[in-house]
Write a protein that holds these residues in place. Structure first.
Motif, mmCIF file in Angstrom:
data_model
loop_
_atom_site.group_PDB
_atom_site.id
_atom_site.type_symbol
_atom_site.label_atom_id
_atom_site.label_comp_id
_atom_site.label_asym_id
_atom_site.label_seq_id
_atom_site.Cartn_x
_atom_site.Cartn_y
_atom_site.Cartn_z
ATOM 1 N N LYS A 96 0.838 -1.210 0.000
ATOM 2 C CA LYS A 96 0.000 0.000 0.000
ATOM 3 C C LYS A 96 0.869 1.254 0.000
ATOM 4 C CE LYS A 96 -1.412 1.930 3.728
ATOM 5 N NZ LYS A 96 -1.693 3.169 4.402
ATOM 6 N N LYS A 97 1.904 1.282 0.854
ATOM 7 C CA LYS A 97 2.772 2.463 0.945
ATOM 8 C C LYS A 97 3.466 2.749 -0.399
ATOM 9 C CE LYS A 97 3.364 4.409 4.474
ATOM 10 N NZ LYS A 97 2.640 5.582 4.975
ATOM 11 N N ILE A 98 3.941 1.716 -1.070
ATOM 12 C CA ILE A 98 4.596 1.890 -2.375
ATOM 13 C C ILE A 98 3.600 2.397 -3.403
ATOM 14 C CG2 ILE A 98 5.657 0.640 -4.302
ATOM 15 C CD1 ILE A 98 6.948 -1.194 -2.090
ATOM 16 N N LEU A 99 2.420 1.798 -3.434
ATOM 17 C CA LEU A 99 1.410 2.207 -4.415
ATOM 18 C C LEU A 99 0.920 3.632 -4.163
ATOM 19 C CD1 LEU A 99 -0.537 -1.147 -4.733
ATOM 20 C CD2 LEU A 99 0.964 -0.095 -6.457
ATOM 21 N N LYS A 108 -1.768 10.856 -8.997
ATOM 22 C CA LYS A 108 -3.076 11.416 -9.352
ATOM 23 C C LYS A 108 -4.125 11.157 -8.277
ATOM 24 C CE LYS A 108 -2.624 11.772 -14.272
ATOM 25 N NZ LYS A 108 -3.341 11.710 -15.533
ATOM 26 N N LYS A 109 -3.743 10.450 -7.238
ATOM 27 C CA LYS A 109 -4.613 10.176 -6.086
ATOM 28 C C LYS A 109 -5.945 9.556 -6.507
ATOM 29 C CE LYS A 109 -1.567 11.984 -3.375
ATOM 30 N NZ LYS A 109 -0.478 11.105 -3.111
ATOM 31 N N ARG A 110 -5.872 8.526 -7.319
ATOM 32 C CA ARG A 110 -7.070 7.829 -7.789
ATOM 33 C C ARG A 110 -7.541 6.745 -6.821
ATOM 34 N NH1 ARG A 110 -5.999 7.094 -14.252
ATOM 35 N NH2 ARG A 110 -6.256 9.296 -14.739
ATOM 36 N N ILE A 111 -6.694 6.431 -5.850
ATOM 37 C CA ILE A 111 -7.007 5.336 -4.943
ATOM 38 C C ILE A 111 -6.953 5.831 -3.499
ATOM 39 C CG2 ILE A 111 -6.291 3.052 -4.131
ATOM 40 C CD1 ILE A 111 -5.079 2.662 -6.968
ATOM 41 N N ARG A 147 -5.205 -6.038 -10.405
ATOM 42 C CA ARG A 147 -5.203 -5.610 -11.810
ATOM 43 C C ARG A 147 -5.782 -4.211 -11.948
ATOM 44 N NH1 ARG A 147 -8.343 -9.365 -15.982
ATOM 45 N NH2 ARG A 147 -10.126 -8.552 -14.824
ATOM 46 N N LYS A 148 -6.872 -3.941 -11.265
ATOM 47 C CA LYS A 148 -7.523 -2.620 -11.336
ATOM 48 C C LYS A 148 -6.632 -1.544 -10.731
ATOM 49 C CE LYS A 148 -11.200 0.170 -11.685
ATOM 50 N NZ LYS A 148 -11.418 0.893 -12.925
ATOM 51 N N ILE A 149 -5.986 -1.843 -9.603
ATOM 52 C CA ILE A 149 -5.069 -0.878 -8.996
ATOM 53 C C ILE A 149 -3.947 -0.528 -9.971
ATOM 54 C CG2 ILE A 149 -3.295 -0.565 -7.211
ATOM 55 C CD1 ILE A 149 -5.087 -2.284 -5.353
ATOM 56 N N LEU A 150 -3.318 -1.549 -10.545
ATOM 57 C CA LEU A 150 -2.215 -1.310 -11.480
ATOM 58 C C LEU A 150 -2.672 -0.525 -12.702
ATOM 59 C CD1 LEU A 150 -0.373 -4.748 -11.290
ATOM 60 C CD2 LEU A 150 0.289 -2.583 -10.212
ATOM 61 N N PHE A 151 -3.905 -0.748 -13.132
ATOM 62 C CA PHE A 151 -4.445 -0.013 -14.274
ATOM 63 C C PHE A 151 -4.690 1.455 -13.920
ATOM 64 C CE2 PHE A 151 -7.917 1.536 -16.953
ATOM 65 C CZ PHE A 151 -7.376 1.306 -18.206
ATOM 66 N N GLU A 152 -5.104 1.731 -12.721
ATOM 67 C CA GLU A 152 -5.447 3.097 -12.308
ATOM 68 C C GLU A 152 -4.230 3.983 -12.073
ATOM 69 O OE1 GLU A 152 -8.396 4.704 -12.086
ATOM 70 O OE2 GLU A 152 -9.381 2.935 -12.902
ATOM 71 N N ILE A 153 -3.104 3.400 -11.723
ATOM 72 C CA ILE A 153 -1.903 4.185 -11.430
ATOM 73 C C ILE A 153 -1.127 4.392 -12.733
ATOM 74 C CG2 ILE A 153 0.290 4.169 -10.191
ATOM 75 C CD1 ILE A 153 -1.143 2.577 -7.985
ATOM 76 N N PRO A 154 -0.891 5.660 -13.102
ATOM 77 C CA PRO A 154 -0.239 5.934 -14.394
ATOM 78 C C PRO A 154 1.071 5.179 -14.634
ATOM 79 C CG PRO A 154 -1.076 7.961 -13.456
ATOM 80 C CD PRO A 154 -1.263 6.895 -12.408
ATOM 81 N N LEU A 155 1.943 5.087 -13.638
ATOM 82 C CA LEU A 155 3.239 4.429 -13.829
ATOM 83 C C LEU A 155 3.129 2.923 -14.017
ATOM 84 C CD1 LEU A 155 5.720 6.198 -11.401
ATOM 85 C CD2 LEU A 155 5.800 6.134 -13.885
#
Length: 122
Positions: free
Chosen positions: A19-22, A28-31, A73-81
């Motif tokens: 969580k801390k890394i993500l 963009k603070k999407r999560i 999968r959704k988390i990784l998709f939402e984070i631009p990097l």
């Protein structure tokens, strides 16, 4: 814009550090993040009947509920990097391989990484 809300186990070192890394990557603070240990006092208490300590859960910005591999999968998709990294995770049938792998890691995470006695909420 509504955020995606992810429920994580605040007594799990693997979950907490992931969580801390993500959070750092999510410029963009999407999560948003909520510890499952705090779910009782939230509008999401209805999720407590699910296996919240066995799988990571997400309520998406469009109010869809994801669990396990599908949440990752959704988390990784939402984070631009990490969006590009998430693309292969949408291939047909990949979830048939990666969901069992996710569950294996989740089931063994306390044995491998230990467990915090006190939940880590920060």
């Amino acid at each position: 814009m509504a955020k995606n809300l992810v429920f994580f186990d605040a007594q799990c070192p693997l979950c907490y550090h992931t969580k801390k890394i993500l959070q750092v990557l999510d410029w963009k603070k999407r999560i948003s993040w909520m510890a499952v240990q705090e779910i009782e006092e939230s509008p999401y208490a209805f999720l407590r009947s699910n296996d919240l300590y066995d799988q990571i859960y997400m309520v998406s910005s469009s109010n869809l509920i994801f669990s396990g591999f599908h949440t990752i999968r959704k988390i990784l998709f939402e984070i631009p990097l990490t969006r590009l990294l998430s693309m292969p995770l949408f291939l047909p049938f990949i979830d048939k391989i990666l969901q069992p792998l996710y569950l294996f890691i989740s089931k063994n995470r306390y044995r491998w990484f230990g467990r915090y006695e006190v939940p880590q909420f920060d």
